[in-house]
Design a protein around this motif. Structure first.
Motif, mmCIF file in Angstrom:
data_model
loop_
_atom_site.group_PDB
_atom_site.id
_atom_site.type_symbol
_atom_site.label_atom_id
_atom_site.label_comp_id
_atom_site.label_asym_id
_atom_site.label_seq_id
_atom_site.Cartn_x
_atom_site.Cartn_y
_atom_site.Cartn_z
ATOM 1 N N MET A 106 1.288 -1.105 -0.357
ATOM 2 C CA MET A 106 -0.115 0.285 -0.132
ATOM 3 C C MET A 106 0.760 1.018 -0.101
ATOM 4 N N ALA A 107 2.397 0.824 0.506
ATOM 5 C CA ALA A 107 2.529 2.433 1.149
ATOM 6 C C ALA A 107 2.979 2.650 0.077
ATOM 7 N N ALA A 108 4.101 1.007 -1.373
ATOM 8 C CA ALA A 108 4.709 1.637 -1.659
ATOM 9 C C ALA A 108 3.830 1.998 -3.205
ATOM 10 N N SER A 109 2.149 2.011 -3.314
ATOM 11 C CA SER A 109 1.347 2.027 -4.505
ATOM 12 C C SER A 109 1.306 3.660 -4.410
ATOM 13 N N ALA A 110 1.130 4.156 -2.925
ATOM 14 C CA ALA A 110 0.736 5.019 -3.330
ATOM 15 C C ALA A 110 1.728 6.635 -3.340
ATOM 16 N N THR A 111 3.184 5.750 -2.610
ATOM 17 C CA THR A 111 4.049 6.640 -2.945
ATOM 18 C C THR A 111 4.132 6.877 -4.618
ATOM 19 N N ALA B 188 11.650 -2.446 -6.844
ATOM 20 C CA ALA B 188 13.115 -3.706 -6.220
ATOM 21 C C ALA B 188 12.820 -3.234 -4.083
ATOM 22 N N ALA B 189 12.328 -2.298 -3.736
ATOM 23 C CA ALA B 189 12.312 -1.514 -2.197
ATOM 24 C C ALA B 189 11.191 -2.790 -2.154
ATOM 25 N N LEU B 190 10.297 -3.434 -2.657
ATOM 26 C CA LEU B 190 8.772 -4.225 -1.912
ATOM 27 C C LEU B 190 9.116 -5.138 -1.837
ATOM 28 N N VAL B 191 10.353 -6.043 -3.219
ATOM 29 C CA VAL B 191 10.439 -7.710 -3.666
ATOM 30 C C VAL B 191 11.867 -7.684 -2.171
ATOM 31 N N VAL B 192 12.668 -6.901 -1.742
ATOM 32 C CA VAL B 192 13.868 -6.383 -0.770
ATOM 33 C C VAL B 192 13.212 -6.876 0.483
ATOM 34 N N PHE B 193 12.221 -5.603 1.149
ATOM 35 C CA PHE B 193 11.806 -5.747 2.569
ATOM 36 C C PHE B 193 10.067 -6.663 2.779
#
Length: 409
Positions: free
Chosen positions: A260-265, A302-307
């Motif tokens: 949600m955070a990555a998509s909204a960002t 990429a951050a979503l995949v890692v974290f």
């Protein structure tokens, strides 16, 4: 299964719908010879005349500007100004004073925890105190404290408490049911996001310096995208489930919040970059803004995949991250469009919408050029729209045929 069949099936469905729309539009144009034009005809006529009058070099800017205008209008009217219409009031009153108290009472009757029911008992007691103290000036401080308690409880605590309970259930629900139920839970995310915007705008009950305009716009865009991102997360899970028959895709609170955070960002960043590109007078400003948006989306994915996926699985290396972003399995053995692919590509959706709008505008310009080559001929917006849909249907059908010809579905 690789999941390519799912994309091919989607392209086939799009081709069928577009072909049907093309036939209907041509039929409308034939009927237009007998009947006067209506509002839809007038709107289409204005769109096509605008496209035809726009220079070839300005087509991309026109499409991006219109898309940004739609995004700004949706954010301003549907989120920032939601309190100016009846929708938010109806949603809030219906949820907080009818639906949730009823569910809390039903939960107690069937033997569930009475926590939410007790909270509502306290809320109604404080509400009675609030109405009583409003009539007495000497009880002003008590009235202010009651108002603050009601505000924090109804706008923050109750929606957050219920959202946590429902989202936890959705994360353990079957994927198909979870998607449809997420649409019903999304209003709670909307209320929390709106409450966050309200408290951010009025720190200390109205005190404090206002935030800079740019930061305020970005924060509003981020908060407005959260309810949509919540539903998109479960839609991505469903897409992966259908594409590769994942019976139990990876789900967790960390993944949900991160997605949600990555998509909204991604939405906030794309909006800011698009506005900057359109506001610049440099010739390649819009192209650089789109490129920067794609780079930012790739970084978020990429951050979503890692974290988000790393703690639940083996920590992914750079090669595995690139494979996931490229739509391949982690080991690079071949295409694999599972839920991990769809979820990690949520930050790309805003920029893909921008690129799709620009590509669609270029195609519209070509169609407008083809149907207006005769000087003085009357413009036929239904015919132009039908030809436009027909070209898109052919492109979708060709894409589906190409995917089916890969023999790796």
């Amino acid at each position: 299964m690789t999941g390519l069949w799912f994309v091919a099936a989607g392209l086939k469905a799009a081709a069928f719908v577009l072909a049907l729309a093309a036939v209907l539009l041509v039929a409308l144009q034939i009927g237009q010879r007998r009947d006067p034009g209506g509002p839809f005809h007038g709107w289409l006529d204005g769109v096509w005349r605008t496209v035809a009058a726009t220079r070839w070099g300005d087509v991309a800017r026109l499409a991006a500007d219109r898309l940004l205008g739609v995004a700004n209008k949706a954010t301003a009217g549907g989120f920032e100004g939601a309190d100016k219409g009846p929708i938010l009031d109806t949603l809030f009153i219906g949820l907080m004073f009818v639906v949730l108290p009823g569910l809390a009472l039903l939960n107690v009757v069937v033997g569930g925890r009475p926590n939410l029911a007790l909270v509502y008992v306290a809320v109604f007691a404080v509400f009675a105190i609030f109405n009583f103290t409003a009539e007495c000036r000497t009880l002003g401080p008590v009235n202010g404290a009651a108002s603050l308690i009601l505000c924090c409880t109804l706008y923050v605590f109750v929606p957050a408490y219920v959202l946590r309970a429902f989202a936890d259930r959705l994360l353990h629900e079957s994927v198909g049911h979870a998607f449809f139920e997420s649409v019903l839970v999304a209003p709670l995310v909307f209320i929390l996001a709106y409450a966050a915007m309200t408290f951010m705008e009025r720190p200390g009950l109205g005190a404090g310096a206002p935030a800079p305009a740019g930061a305020r716009t970005a924060a509003h865009a981020f908060l407005a995208a959260l309810p949509v991102s919540f539903v998109l997360f479960f839609a991505a899970l469903l897409a992966g489930h259908l594409a590769v028959a994942e019976a139990n895709p990876a789900r967790s609170w960390t993944l949900l919040v991160s997605a949600m955070a990555a998509s909204a960002t991604g939405f906030a960043v794309a909006r800011a970059l698009l506005a900057a590109g359109l506001g610049s007078t440099r010739s390649m400003a819009l192209a650089w803004a789109c490129l920067a948006g794609l780079v930012a989306a790739a970084g978020l994915s990429a951050a979503l995949v890692v974290f988000a996926y790393g703690p639940a699985m083996a920590p992914p290396g750079p090669g595995e991250v690139l494979n996931v972003l490229a739509g391949r399995s982690r080991d690079g053995a071949g295409p694999y469009l599972g839920s991990e692919f769809w979820i990690t590509h949520l930050p790309f959706l805003p920029m893909l919408a921008v690129l799709g709008a620009i590509g669609g505008a270029w195609l519209a310009k070509i169609v407008a050029f083809a149907v207006t080559r005769r000087p003085g001929a009357p413009f036929r917006p239904f015919t132009a729209s039908g030809l436009y849909c027909a070209v898109l249907a052919v492109l979708a059908a060709v894409g589906a045929a190409w995917l089916e010809g890969k023999h790796i579905l």
